[in-house]
Design a protein around this motif. Sequence first.
Motif, mmCIF file in Angstrom:
data_model
loop_
_atom_site.group_PDB
_atom_site.id
_atom_site.type_symbol
_atom_site.label_atom_id
_atom_site.label_comp_id
_atom_site.label_asym_id
_atom_site.label_seq_id
_atom_site.Cartn_x
_atom_site.Cartn_y
_atom_site.Cartn_z
ATOM 1 N N PHE A 87 37.645 5.765 31.105
ATOM 2 C CA PHE A 87 38.791 6.599 31.491
ATOM 3 C C PHE A 87 39.725 6.690 30.284
ATOM 4 C CE2 PHE A 87 37.034 4.546 35.145
ATOM 5 C CZ PHE A 87 37.150 5.449 36.199
ATOM 6 N N THR A 88 40.192 7.877 29.982
ATOM 7 C CA THR A 88 41.123 7.990 28.851
ATOM 8 C C THR A 88 42.556 7.682 29.305
ATOM 9 O OG1 THR A 88 41.372 10.334 29.285
ATOM 10 C CG2 THR A 88 39.849 9.725 27.529
ATOM 11 N N CYS A 89 43.369 7.288 28.352
ATOM 12 C CA CYS A 89 44.810 7.093 28.604
ATOM 13 C C CYS A 89 45.528 7.240 27.266
ATOM 14 C CB CYS A 89 45.076 5.731 29.233
ATOM 15 S SG CYS A 89 44.483 4.357 28.260
ATOM 16 N N THR A 90 46.849 7.184 27.319
ATOM 17 C CA THR A 90 47.629 7.521 26.118
ATOM 18 C C THR A 90 47.438 6.520 24.980
ATOM 19 O OG1 THR A 90 49.289 8.198 27.718
ATOM 20 C CG2 THR A 90 49.917 8.269 25.393
ATOM 21 N N VAL A 92 46.788 1.890 24.306
ATOM 22 C CA VAL A 92 46.348 0.646 24.953
ATOM 23 C C VAL A 92 47.447 0.104 25.871
ATOM 24 C CG1 VAL A 92 45.744 -1.780 24.508
ATOM 25 C CG2 VAL A 92 44.582 0.064 23.275
ATOM 26 N N GLY A 93 48.704 0.225 25.409
ATOM 27 C CA GLY A 93 49.815 -0.254 26.232
ATOM 28 C C GLY A 93 49.848 0.456 27.585
ATOM 29 N N VAL A 94 49.719 1.773 27.559
ATOM 30 C CA VAL A 94 49.729 2.543 28.810
ATOM 31 C C VAL A 94 48.519 2.157 29.670
ATOM 32 C CG1 VAL A 94 49.451 4.870 29.761
ATOM 33 C CG2 VAL A 94 51.082 4.469 27.911
ATOM 34 N N GLY A 95 47.377 1.972 29.036
ATOM 35 C CA GLY A 95 46.174 1.595 29.792
ATOM 36 C C GLY A 95 46.345 0.253 30.492
ATOM 37 N N MET A 96 46.877 -0.717 29.774
ATOM 38 C CA MET A 96 47.067 -2.052 30.365
ATOM 39 C C MET A 96 48.060 -1.965 31.525
ATOM 40 S SD MET A 96 45.257 -4.425 28.563
ATOM 41 C CE MET A 96 46.009 -6.048 28.384
ATOM 42 N N VAL A 97 49.169 -1.280 31.303
ATOM 43 C CA VAL A 97 50.227 -1.233 32.319
ATOM 44 C C VAL A 97 49.778 -0.420 33.539
ATOM 45 C CG1 VAL A 97 52.548 -0.343 32.800
ATOM 46 C CG2 VAL A 97 52.125 -1.645 30.709
ATOM 47 N N GLU A 98 49.220 0.760 33.304
ATOM 48 C CA GLU A 98 48.868 1.618 34.452
ATOM 49 C C GLU A 98 47.730 1.016 35.269
ATOM 50 O OE1 GLU A 98 50.631 3.984 35.630
ATOM 51 O OE2 GLU A 98 52.003 4.011 33.921
ATOM 52 N N MET A 99 46.787 0.392 34.595
ATOM 53 C CA MET A 99 45.698 -0.252 35.344
ATOM 54 C C MET A 99 46.253 -1.462 36.105
ATOM 55 S SD MET A 99 42.484 0.210 35.901
ATOM 56 C CE MET A 99 41.201 -0.782 36.671
ATOM 57 N N ALA A 100 47.174 -2.197 35.486
ATOM 58 C CA ALA A 100 47.762 -3.359 36.169
ATOM 59 C C ALA A 100 48.538 -2.926 37.410
ATOM 60 C CB ALA A 100 48.692 -4.118 35.210
ATOM 61 N N ARG A 101 49.155 -1.741 37.349
ATOM 62 C CA ARG A 101 49.915 -1.245 38.506
ATOM 63 C C ARG A 101 49.031 -1.089 39.743
ATOM 64 N NH1 ARG A 101 54.883 0.440 36.514
ATOM 65 N NH2 ARG A 101 54.699 1.682 34.615
ATOM 66 N N THR A 102 47.721 -0.918 39.543
ATOM 67 C CA THR A 102 46.823 -0.771 40.702
ATOM 68 C C THR A 102 46.578 -2.129 41.377
ATOM 69 O OG1 THR A 102 44.724 -1.098 39.493
ATOM 70 C CG2 THR A 102 45.607 1.147 39.531
ATOM 71 N N ILE A 103 47.063 -3.204 40.753
ATOM 72 C CA ILE A 103 46.782 -4.555 41.263
ATOM 73 C C ILE A 103 48.050 -5.313 41.637
ATOM 74 C CG2 ILE A 103 45.882 -6.835 40.577
ATOM 75 C CD1 ILE A 103 43.883 -5.231 38.756
ATOM 76 N N VAL A 104 49.073 -5.257 40.768
ATOM 77 C CA VAL A 104 50.238 -6.129 40.982
ATOM 78 C C VAL A 104 51.387 -5.406 41.690
ATOM 79 C CG1 VAL A 104 49.793 -7.630 39.000
ATOM 80 C CG2 VAL A 104 51.233 -5.595 38.703
ATOM 81 N N SER A 105 52.238 -6.224 42.288
ATOM 82 C CA SER A 105 53.537 -5.769 42.793
ATOM 83 C C SER A 105 54.587 -6.525 41.989
ATOM 84 C CB SER A 105 53.708 -6.129 44.260
ATOM 85 O OG SER A 105 52.624 -5.636 44.994
ATOM 86 N N PRO A 106 55.811 -6.004 41.941
ATOM 87 C CA PRO A 106 56.863 -6.729 41.222
ATOM 88 C C PRO A 106 56.952 -8.168 41.711
ATOM 89 C CG PRO A 106 57.628 -4.539 41.793
ATOM 90 C CD PRO A 106 56.284 -4.704 42.450
ATOM 91 N N GLY A 107 57.127 -9.070 40.757
ATOM 92 C CA GLY A 107 57.222 -10.496 41.116
ATOM 93 C C GLY A 107 55.899 -11.233 40.960
ATOM 94 N N ASP A 108 54.772 -10.509 40.930
ATOM 95 C CA ASP A 108 53.481 -11.172 40.728
ATOM 96 C C ASP A 108 53.410 -11.780 39.335
ATOM 97 O OD1 ASP A 108 52.524 -10.653 43.242
ATOM 98 O OD2 ASP A 108 51.418 -8.834 42.665
ATOM 99 N N ASP A 258 39.872 4.631 39.483
ATOM 100 C CA ASP A 258 39.886 5.939 40.155
ATOM 101 C C ASP A 258 41.173 6.149 40.943
ATOM 102 O OD1 ASP A 258 37.465 7.109 39.359
ATOM 103 O OD2 ASP A 258 36.314 5.913 40.799
ATOM 104 N N SER A 259 41.814 5.038 41.320
ATOM 105 C CA SER A 259 43.030 5.174 42.133
ATOM 106 C C SER A 259 44.279 5.444 41.286
ATOM 107 C CB SER A 259 43.241 3.906 42.980
ATOM 108 O OG SER A 259 43.745 2.853 42.169
ATOM 109 N N MET A 260 44.141 5.396 39.959
ATOM 110 C CA MET A 260 45.321 5.679 39.112
ATOM 111 C C MET A 260 45.660 7.164 39.200
ATOM 112 S SD MET A 260 44.851 3.545 35.575
ATOM 113 C CE MET A 260 43.260 4.220 35.219
ATOM 114 N N PRO A 261 46.945 7.504 39.024
ATOM 115 C CA PRO A 261 47.278 8.938 39.007
ATOM 116 C C PRO A 261 46.486 9.643 37.898
ATOM 117 C CG PRO A 261 49.264 7.570 38.896
ATOM 118 C CD PRO A 261 48.100 6.648 38.786
ATOM 119 N N LEU A 262 46.010 10.850 38.174
ATOM 120 C CA LEU A 262 45.222 11.584 37.173
ATOM 121 C C LEU A 262 45.999 11.790 35.882
ATOM 122 C CD1 LEU A 262 43.294 14.382 39.072
ATOM 123 C CD2 LEU A 262 42.367 12.421 37.806
ATOM 124 N N SER A 263 47.322 11.851 36.010
ATOM 125 C CA SER A 263 48.145 12.109 34.825
ATOM 126 C C SER A 263 47.965 11.022 33.765
ATOM 127 C CB SER A 263 49.612 12.211 35.216
ATOM 128 O OG SER A 263 49.992 11.052 35.916
#
Length: 384
Positions: A87-90, A92-108, A258-263
């Motif tokens: 999957f492409t992304c902007t 490495v930083g964006v890739g790590m953060v956006e993929m992590a968002r599919t797993i973590v909630s604040p405070g994790d 696949d669950s990440m926003p297409l953007s």
Amino acid sequence: MDRVDGLPLGQLHKRVSAKWREFPADVLPLPVAEMDFEIALPIRELLTGMVARSDTGYLGAVPELAANFSAFAKSRWNWSVESEQIFTCTDVGVGMVEMARTIVSPGDRILVNSPVYHNFYNWIIELKCEMVDAPLVSSENDALHFVLDIDGIEKAYASGVKIHFLCNPHNPTGSLFSREELSQLADLAKKYGVYIFSDEIHAPIVYEKGAFHPFLSISDNAREVGVCVTSASKAWNLAGLKCAMIITGSSRIKALADSMPLSVHWRASLFGAFAAATAYTCTDWLDSALSTLDRNRRYLKTLLNDSLPLVGYRIPDCSYLAWLDVSAHNLGENPAEHFLTQGKVAFNAGSIFGPSGAQFVRLNFATSEAILEEAIFRMAASVR
Ligand SMILES: Cc1ncc(COP(=O)(O)O)c(C=O)c1O
């Protein structure tokens, strides 16, 4: 293939990248992980051709990127990657953060192994998560050879972390991790329900053939728990072009991607995607850059032995970043500041990578021998 080498200072001063804008002209800059080399000719031709055609529109599908990365990964590391897993992304930083968002909630809680690339900390802040640290430890026979503390990592996993941000290979220490270490990590992550995000941006810059192991190539467990985020930006010097890849190895992790926003995918740049696709075919250029960097990492040892024998330096196994222990010089709380003000030479302060780095500086040796010599000369003059 011409020798890839550091450009002269006069030419470098015309650059507008961060490294060449951050300091006044009388400072020699050796922080920021970008190379003082000319980029590979096919990439230059590609980009100038696109600009000449005013081919500056939106990014669409670029199947060449996944295809060329897969071929590179197979021939370099014997790692088979299917295009659908990429999957492409902007960046490495964006890739790590956006993929992590599919797993973590604040405070994790997210685990790192300090000292580590400073933006790992910033990404955790961006995710509103809590940072947990299992610092690297010195190997048995070399205080400057840093290895994973598997027991410390297991304790952290058992204490409840959601993700482990792993820098593989490791910036700033220049360490590689063995197949056994990575396999142990994968098994532990599976046992404790942890995801491992392997940042492999430095992977193409490894000096010994076969010494780097892509995390997802390690085992079924690694593919079950792991995500690789990588890009061509470090090894081919394309950071300003903005394109990286999130790579998955199992249907479970692919479902998260696949669950990440297409953007997330379309926010890479057109130039970045095509330059990266071309980069993975530029293996002659990479090998030539690697032989220059190999000479430089050894030459730096000679220069330090001759002029600054008290500085601790283990020749790194990967990348072009030297992790220098300057504690013996007693330069106060911020040695990088000392070198900047007294020597007019800029390095990254070791403290940004973690508390154990306070008496270290990070030097970028992807430059010419002349600039390296001048940097060490300025360093030495400043401690006299
Ligand atoms: C380990 C590591 N990850 C990520 C990055 C930055 O990558 P990007 O610019 O693609 O976010 C760097 C840059 O030096 C790095 O060393």
